[in-house]
Design a protein around this motif. Sequence first.
Motif, PDB file in Angstrom:
ATOM      1  N   GLY A   1     -12.877  -0.997  -9.279  1.00 31.41           N
ATOM      2  CA  GLY A   1     -11.778  -1.364  -8.403  1.00 31.41           C
ATOM      3  C   GLY A   1     -10.632  -1.944  -9.203  1.00 31.41           C
ATOM      4  O   GLY A   1      -9.477  -1.577  -9.012  1.00 31.41           O
TER       5      GLY A   1
ATOM      6  N   ARG B   1     -12.968   8.892 -14.243  1.00 28.26           N
ATOM      7  CA  ARG B   1     -13.669   8.945 -12.977  1.00 28.26           C
ATOM      8  C   ARG B   1     -15.178   8.853 -13.151  1.00 28.26           C
ATOM      9  O   ARG B   1     -15.862   8.126 -12.462  1.00 28.26           O
ATOM     10  N   ARG B   2     -15.677   9.606 -14.133  1.00 22.20           N
ATOM     11  CA  ARG B   2     -17.109   9.589 -14.348  1.00 22.20           C
ATOM     12  C   ARG B   2     -17.582   8.241 -14.863  1.00 22.20           C
ATOM     13  O   ARG B   2     -18.645   7.746 -14.522  1.00 22.20           O
TER      14      ARG B   2
ATOM     15  N   THR C   1       0.827  -1.201   0.000  1.00 24.95           N
ATOM     16  CA  THR C   1       0.000   0.000   0.000  1.00 24.95           C
ATOM     17  C   THR C   1       0.860   1.249   0.000  1.00 24.95           C
ATOM     18  O   THR C   1       0.625   2.188  -0.750  1.00 24.95           O
TER      19      THR C   1
ATOM     20  N   GLN D   1      -5.581  10.823   0.885  1.00 28.04           N
ATOM     21  CA  GLN D   1      -4.603  11.805   0.404  1.00 28.04           C
ATOM     22  C   GLN D   1      -5.144  13.219   0.577  1.00 28.04           C
ATOM     23  O   GLN D   1      -4.397  14.138   0.899  1.00 28.04           O
TER      24      GLN D   1
ATOM     25  N   ARG E   1      -8.697   0.013  -0.597  1.00 29.00           N
ATOM     26  CA  ARG E   1      -8.042   1.304  -0.801  1.00 29.00           C
ATOM     27  C   ARG E   1      -8.201   1.845  -2.212  1.00 29.00           C
ATOM     28  O   ARG E   1      -8.235   3.039  -2.421  1.00 29.00           O
ATOM     29  N   SER E   2      -8.315   0.951  -3.215  1.00 30.55           N
ATOM     30  CA  SER E   2      -8.404   1.464  -4.577  1.00 30.55           C
ATOM     31  C   SER E   2      -9.832   1.443  -5.102  1.00 30.55           C
ATOM     32  O   SER E   2     -10.078   1.607  -6.289  1.00 30.55           O
ATOM     33  N   GLN E   3     -10.775   1.253  -4.188  1.00 27.65           N
ATOM     34  CA  GLN E   3     -12.188   1.256  -4.585  1.00 27.65           C
ATOM     35  C   GLN E   3     -12.747   2.662  -4.458  1.00 27.65           C
ATOM     36  O   GLN E   3     -12.297   3.447  -3.622  1.00 27.65           O
ATOM     37  N   LEU E   4     -13.737   2.966  -5.287  1.00 27.97           N
ATOM     38  CA  LEU E   4     -14.362   4.287  -5.170  1.00 27.97           C
ATOM     39  C   LEU E   4     -15.090   4.374  -3.830  1.00 27.97           C
ATOM     40  O   LEU E   4     -15.822   3.464  -3.447  1.00 27.97           O
TER      41      LEU E   4
ATOM     42  N   LEU F   1      -8.050   5.601  -1.149  1.00 28.19           N
ATOM     43  CA  LEU F   1      -6.707   6.152  -1.001  1.00 28.19           C
ATOM     44  C   LEU F   1      -6.682   7.650  -1.299  1.00 28.19           C
ATOM     45  O   LEU F   1      -6.067   8.438  -0.579  1.00 28.19           O
TER      46      LEU F   1
ATOM     47  N   ALA G   1       2.263   1.738  -3.271  1.00 27.12           N
ATOM     48  CA  ALA G   1       1.225   2.227  -4.189  1.00 27.12           C
ATOM     49  C   ALA G   1       1.024   3.721  -4.022  1.00 27.12           C
ATOM     50  O   ALA G   1       0.887   4.454  -4.994  1.00 27.12           O
ATOM     51  N   ILE G   2       1.050   4.159  -2.778  1.00 23.63           N
ATOM     52  CA  ILE G   2       0.865   5.590  -2.527  1.00 23.63           C
ATOM     53  C   ILE G   2       2.008   6.380  -3.153  1.00 23.63           C
ATOM     54  O   ILE G   2       1.792   7.393  -3.813  1.00 23.63           O
TER      55      ILE G   2
ATOM     56  N   SER H   1     -18.773   3.616  -3.293  1.00 23.69           N
ATOM     57  CA  SER H   1     -19.286   2.251  -3.354  1.00 23.69           C
ATOM     58  C   SER H   1     -19.091   1.508  -2.033  1.00 23.69           C
ATOM     59  O   SER H   1     -19.415   0.333  -1.936  1.00 23.69           O
TER      60      SER H   1
ATOM     61  N   GLU I   1     -17.674   5.662 -12.189  1.00 24.83           N
ATOM     62  CA  GLU I   1     -18.817   5.823 -11.315  1.00 24.83           C
ATOM     63  C   GLU I   1     -20.023   5.054 -11.839  1.00 24.83           C
ATOM     64  O   GLU I   1     -20.835   4.542 -11.082  1.00 24.83           O
TER      65      GLU I   1
ATOM     66  N   ASN J   1      -8.809   0.631 -11.186  1.00 21.34           N
ATOM     67  CA  ASN J   1      -7.968   1.458 -10.345  1.00 21.34           C
ATOM     68  C   ASN J   1      -6.746   0.695  -9.878  1.00 21.34           C
ATOM     69  O   ASN J   1      -5.661   1.240  -9.772  1.00 21.34           O
ATOM     70  N   GLU J   2      -6.946  -0.584  -9.585  1.00 21.39           N
ATOM     71  CA  GLU J   2      -5.837  -1.434  -9.152  1.00 21.39           C
ATOM     72  C   GLU J   2      -4.746  -1.421 -10.209  1.00 21.39           C
ATOM     73  O   GLU J   2      -3.566  -1.261  -9.909  1.00 21.39           O
TER      74      GLU J   2
ATOM     75  N   GLU K   1     -18.812  -1.750  -9.089  1.00 22.88           N
ATOM     76  CA  GLU K   1     -17.644  -1.450  -8.278  1.00 22.88           C
ATOM     77  C   GLU K   1     -16.472  -2.385  -8.541  1.00 22.88           C
ATOM     78  O   GLU K   1     -15.318  -1.984  -8.434  1.00 22.88           O
TER      79      GLU K   1
ATOM     80  N   LEU L   1       1.678   6.468  -6.860  1.00 16.92           N
ATOM     81  CA  LEU L   1       0.621   7.393  -7.257  1.00 16.92           C
ATOM     82  C   LEU L   1       1.161   8.820  -7.246  1.00 16.92           C
ATOM     83  O   LEU L   1       0.908   9.614  -8.147  1.00 16.92           O
TER      84      LEU L   1
END
Lengths: 395, 264
Positions: free
Chosen positions: A386, A374-375, A16, B128, B158-161, B124, A19-20, B164, A378, A389-390, A382, A23
Motif C-alpha cells: 500500500g 506488481r509481482r 483521490t 479503472q 484505493r491504493s491497496q492491492l 483504483l 490521484a486518478i 489483500s 504481491e 503504491n501510495e 499489504e 495516474l
Amino acid sequence: MIGKASPPAANPLRRTLRAIRDLASRLPQRHQSLTVIVGMAFVTAILPLVVLAPPLNGFGRQNDWLDGFANAGVFVLLAMGLNVVVGLAGLLDLGYAAFFAIGAYTYAYGASPFSGLDVPFWPMLLVGAAVAMVFGLLLGAPTLRLRGDYLAIVTLGFGEIVPVVFLNADTYTRGTNGISGVYQPVLPIVGNFGFGNPMPYYLTMAAIIAVAMILLYRLQDSRLGRAWMAIREDELAAASMGINTVTTKLLAFAIGASTSGLGGVFYASKLSVVSPDQFGFVISFTVLAMVVLGGMGNIWGVAVGAFVIYELQSQGLKQLNSFFGGLGLPPFHLGPLTVDLTSINFLEYQFLLYGLALVGMMLLRPEGLFPSRRRRAELRDEADAGAANEELVQA
Amino acid sequence: MSEAAALPAPEPALDPALTVGPAPATAGRPLLRLSDVHVYYGHIHALQGISLEVHPGEIVTLLGANGAGKTTTLKAISGLHHPRQGSIELDGQEITRVPAHALVRRGIGHAPEGRRIFGRMTVLENLQMGAYTRSDRAAVDADYERVFTLFPRLQERRSQLAGSLSGGEQQMLAIGRALMTQPKLLLLDEPSMGLAPILVEQIFQIIHDINRQGTTILLVEQNALMALGVARRGYILQTGQIVLADESAALAQNDEVRKAYLGG
C-alpha cells in the motif's frame, strides 16, 4: 499540496480524483523512454571496456566478447518479445522459435544468392517482423479461443512443424543444408559488417533493443497493456469489463511474433546462413526459461535475465571447464560414482544445469531474479504494498 | 461533475398492484426480456426455457437452490455463455448472440459470482478497468466519486492491492467495478455469499441505494429473505425452469417458498 479554496470535507475525494488524473497522465511516460536510451547507451559503452579488464580479458579477445554480446542481444530481443505473450498477457507459447525461424528465412529469401534478391538489411528488418506477425496472426486467430493448456500444446506443435517444413521443402529451402551466403548488412558510417568485425553488429543490436524496449514499455503502460494485465488476472472478468479478449490476446501474440521475427532477421544476417536445426524446441525452451528466470512481466528484468543466462551458458560453462581443468583436483568418490572434475565437460550439462536452476528458482524465488513491481508487491505484506503504491500515486 | 447530476433518484414507486394479485404488474417495454431461453453445457440442459422480464427502475431477484441455473441465467444475459435456443432482448434489441465485451458498451454490467476482482491490481486500477470502454472523462470522474461515496471503504483502500482486501471489501469492489461500466442493467450474482450477517445488511442497503439512483438490477441470491426484502418482484428457479413468478411480498408469503427458501 493543500488546495487554497478546497473545503476540508471534500479533501479526500478531491485527492483521490487528483490521484486518478495523475495516474492517467503518467501513462505517456516520457521519462521512461529517456531512461531506456540513457541506460542502453551507458551499457553499450561500458561493456566493450569491461571485457578488457581482468579476469574477463583472460577469457577472450574483445572482438570475441562483442560477437558474443551481439548473439546475446538476439536472445534479449526474443525474451522481451516472449515476455509480452507470457509475462504480460499470460499466454503460454511453447513454439516461439517458429517466428524466429520465419524471420530468419524471410531475410534469407530477401538477401541471398539462393533467391537472387538483394534487398537491403534495414527494410528487411521490418519485412521480417511483418511476415512473422502475419504468421502469428494466422496461428493465433483459430487457437487463441482455446484455454491455457490447449494453447500451449498447439504452439508447441507449431514450433515443431515450422522447422520440419523448412527441412522437407528442400526445393525452396535447400533442406538440411540451409540457405548459405546470406548477405550481411551494409551501412556507410558504421563500417562493414563482417565476421571479423563484430562491433557494427553489436551497436546495431543495442539500437534495436533500445527501440524495442521503448516501444514495449509504451505498450505495457497503454490501454492495451492494462487489458493484457486484466486478461492474465482473470479472463472472464476482463470480458465483463468490455475487453475483447480474443482480439487483445491476438495482438499480444502478433507483437511477440514480430519481435521474434526481427531477431530472426538480425540472426540470419549475422550468421550469414539459415538452416532448420537452428530453430528447434531448444530455442523456444531457452527463451521461455530466460523469461521465467529473469522475472516474468518485467521488461528490463527479462532483458537482463536473458543476457546473463546467455553469457553464463556460452562463457560461464566454458570457463568452468578450464577452471577445474587448471585446478587439477584428484578424482573423488561420491558413493558408487567416481567424479573427476577435470574431465567433466560442463557444456554438455547445459540443460541439466538449466533444469536445476529452474527448479531452484521455483523453490527459492518464484517471482524471478528481477520481478515486476506488481509481482513483488504481491509477495510483500499489504502495508508495504500500500505504501509503495501510495508513493507512486503521489509522485 | 455535480453530485446531483450523478445521482438522479427516481424513487421506484410503491406498486399499488402489490396487494391485488399474483400477476407481476409490468407496463411498458421491458429493459430486459428473456423468451424461452435454453442453455446447455455440453449435454447438460442447464436452462430449460427460461422467460423473464426486468423493467426499467426495478430490482428483480432470481432465487433458487444450488444448481438451479441462476448463475447460468446471468451468464447468458451478459454474453459469457450463449443460449442454444431462445432470445434475449435488451431495450427491445436482440442481444442473444452479442459477445460479452460488446454488451458492456450496450449497458449490461455484471458483477460475477465469486467476485473475480483483479487481485494483483490496486482498488483504483480495478475501478479503472471498469471504465475500460469509456472515454467520457468527466462522467468517469463523477462515477469514481459515486462509487467512493457508496463505498467509503474503497476510498480508504484505493491504493491497496485488491487481493489483500477482506471478503466484504472485495464484494464492494466487484459491485463498484461493475458500476464503473455505467450499466443500464446491473447483474449481481450472490453478493452476500460468504459475508458476515452485518456485512450482508450493509451490502443490501447499498444495492437498494444503487437502485434508487436509477440503476435497474437483476439480483441472484441464496439469501431469499434479504433478496425479497429489497426486490420488487422475484422469480423462483428450479432445475433450469421458472416455477414461480410474483411480487416479492407475495412470494415471501407463499407457503412453498417459505418452506423451501425461508426456513419455514
